[in-house]
Design an enzyme around this catalytic site. Structure first.
Site, mmCIF file in Angstrom:
data_model
loop_
_atom_site.group_PDB
_atom_site.id
_atom_site.type_symbol
_atom_site.label_atom_id
_atom_site.label_comp_id
_atom_site.label_asym_id
_atom_site.label_seq_id
_atom_site.Cartn_x
_atom_site.Cartn_y
_atom_site.Cartn_z
ATOM 1 N N GLU A 1 4.539 -3.864 4.869
ATOM 2 C CA GLU A 1 3.469 -4.289 4.399
ATOM 3 C C GLU A 1 3.190 -5.708 4.572
ATOM 4 O O GLU A 1 4.072 -6.687 4.481
ATOM 5 C CB GLU A 1 3.815 -4.361 2.652
ATOM 6 C CG GLU A 1 2.624 -4.609 1.587
ATOM 7 C CD GLU A 1 3.097 -4.633 0.226
ATOM 8 O OE1 GLU A 1 3.101 -6.002 -0.337
ATOM 9 O OE2 GLU A 1 3.209 -3.783 -0.283
ATOM 10 N N CYS B 1 0.951 -11.080 -2.384
ATOM 11 C CA CYS B 1 0.081 -10.458 -1.361
ATOM 12 C C CYS B 1 -1.098 -9.668 -2.077
ATOM 13 O O CYS B 1 -2.084 -9.708 -1.497
ATOM 14 C CB CYS B 1 0.892 -9.518 -0.411
ATOM 15 S SG CYS B 1 1.910 -8.126 -1.274
#
Length: 480
Positions: free
Chosen positions: A246, A280
């Protein structure tokens, strides 16, 4: 507080000690044992030996019992773990408490899945049978970031353990004390075989590099920047190991003309400043219909300015420090450059003038307006409290602007029109799209990104797939 490596069931000293600091004050919290390639090799050796024993890899009932016992042991420690997380990471205590709760929920979710790993069986011809088995992939190397070290550890470790993998955990040095503390109840369980969960720490990168390149590490899970993820893919290529990555994001919030700007602005401000903008999926760009641009400028500026900075343990704090002074300086410079290059500075960021915050890694949030979505601050993931405001005229332009990025992690759509919300969500090239909300993450629903936002999925049932291999077994038994 001092924490050591845990390898093959034993707590071990390292090559000296590395201090851990409170990013809000610079004060020393404790130290972790220094490690590197030697500790990584020993941990991989232990995990490899443990995987060879069927006691763990072929025993889903034991795996479920271990996960349930870990979750139960964490429950009475919620408050102390949240406090430690705030001290070492800097985030406000309310965010830390929410993260600990989410992490425990994640363990319970994968405990439930540990005993549910079915595969189909079929008769392909008279007397000929095929069965498909989901088997644990082997040794999993888990490189854990500092921004959400509870959930981001457990969303990788829990599915790895539920699937039957053995593991090597390498936490970020900034939050090594916390990761050791949340793992300690698991590592203390008598039912956990030695070598199934190994922990080593380092201030450098040699140990992590070994996890990436070792042919005996079968799966590597990493959360972090796209640049680092790219290097991991390159370095791991010769081993052909499975990768779960990720990576970066540049989340857009699309606000249409029928939305209530005054009601939405505080929620966008909170989404942009979660973990001081160091998440994020944090809101990075707000795309608003041109008719609502003046109102959004006013409302969003007021909402961001109303969020008090302070130590994460302070009751009124809503924005804590960045993770350390190095991050503050790097992010601060990019925010300054963005403010100098944009069309309009709506709210100037930078270091606060409050003498009480002088020793911490604090940055005030910045809000800027710009027309060109190709600008570096619209494209680059600046990991801090910078929010860019852009305008659009219609749905097509909104989608085109939002998709003008190399990332594809998450986005949100704000409108009262249900058909429009779904239509736009389907047009966005993102792994997660929220409707009239942002940053809703939980164990049951997969997250992950398109394009340069990564590979694979974490959370949800699909996370198990990253830690398994699919085996086809054929047998011709004949007919009677």
């Amino acid at each position: 507080m001092q924490v050591r490596h845990h390898i093959n069931g034993d707590w071990l000293d390292g090559d000296g000690w590395v201090d851990s600091l409170d990013p809000a004050t610079g004060e020393r919290l404790g130290a972790f044992a220094e490690g590197g390639e030697a500790q990584a090799r020993a941990a991989v050796d232990a995990a490899t030996a443990a995987f060879a024993q069927p006691l763990w890899s072929q025993n889903p009932r034991l795996r479920q019992q271990v996960l349930l016992a870990w979750a139960a042991a964490l429950e009475p420690r919620r408050d102390e773990l949240a406090r430690l997380l705030t001290l070492e990471n800097g985030k406000p205590l309310a965010q830390s408490l929410g993260e600990i709760g989410g992490a425990i929920s994640e363990i319970l979710y994968y405990a439930g899945l540990a005993r549910h790993n079915p595969g189909p069986a079929m008769e392909v011809a008279p007397g000929e049978f095929s069965a498909l088995f989901r088997e644990p992939a082997g040794v999993a190397g888990l490189i854990i970031p500092w921004n959400a070290p509870a959930v981001l550890l457990i969303r990788a470790l829990a599915p790895a353990l539920a699937a039957g993998c053995t593991t090597v955990v390498k936490p970020a040095p900034q939050t090594a004390l916390f990761n050791a503390a949340i793992l300690e109840p698991l590592l203390a369980l008598d039912a956990l075989p030695a070598g199934v969960v190994n922990l080593f720490m380092e201030s450098g990168h040699q140990g992590a590099a070994h996890l990436v390149t070792s042919p005996r590490v079968d799966v590597l899970s990493f959360t972090g920047s796209t640049a680092t993820g790219t290097r991991i893919m390159q370095d791991a290529a010769p081993t052909m190991k499975k990768l779960s990555l990720e990576l970066g994001g540049k989340s857009c919030c699309l606000v249409f003309e029928d939305a209530d700007v005054d009601a939405i602005a505080p929620r966008l401000a909170a989404a942009a400043t979660i973990i001081s903008g160091q998440q994020c999926t944090a809101a990075r760009r707000v795309l608003v219909h041109a008719s609502q641009l003046p109102a959004m400028k006013t409302a969003l500026r007021a909402a961001l300015a109303a969020l008090p900075l302070g130590h994460g343990l302070a009751p009124d704090s809503r924005i804590g420090p960045l993770i350390d002074h190095r991050a503050r300086d790097l992010v601060g410079r990019r925010m300054d450059e963005a403010e100098q290059s944009c069309d309009q500075v709506i709210l100037a960021g930078g270091q606060p003038g409050d003498p009480a915050l002088r020793d911490g890694a604090f940055l005030l949030p910045s809000l800027i307006h710009h027309r060109d979505s190709g600008a570096f601050f619209c494209q680059e993931e600046i990991f801090g409290p910078l929010l860019v405001l852009e305008a659009f005229e219609d749905e097509a332009e909104a989608v085109a602007r939002a998709n003008h990025t190399e990332f594809g992690l998450s986005a949100s759509v704000w409108t009262r029109d249900g058909a429009r919300a779904l239509r736009v969500a389907r047009a966005l090239r993102d792994g997660t799209v929220w409707i009239n909300d942002h940053n809703k993450l939980f164990a049951e629903a997969e997250t992950g990104g398109y394009r340069k936002s990564g590979l694979g999925r974490l959370h949800g049932f699909d996370a198990l797939m990253d830690f398994t291999e699919l085996k086809h077994v054929y047998q011709n038994v004949g007919t009677v």
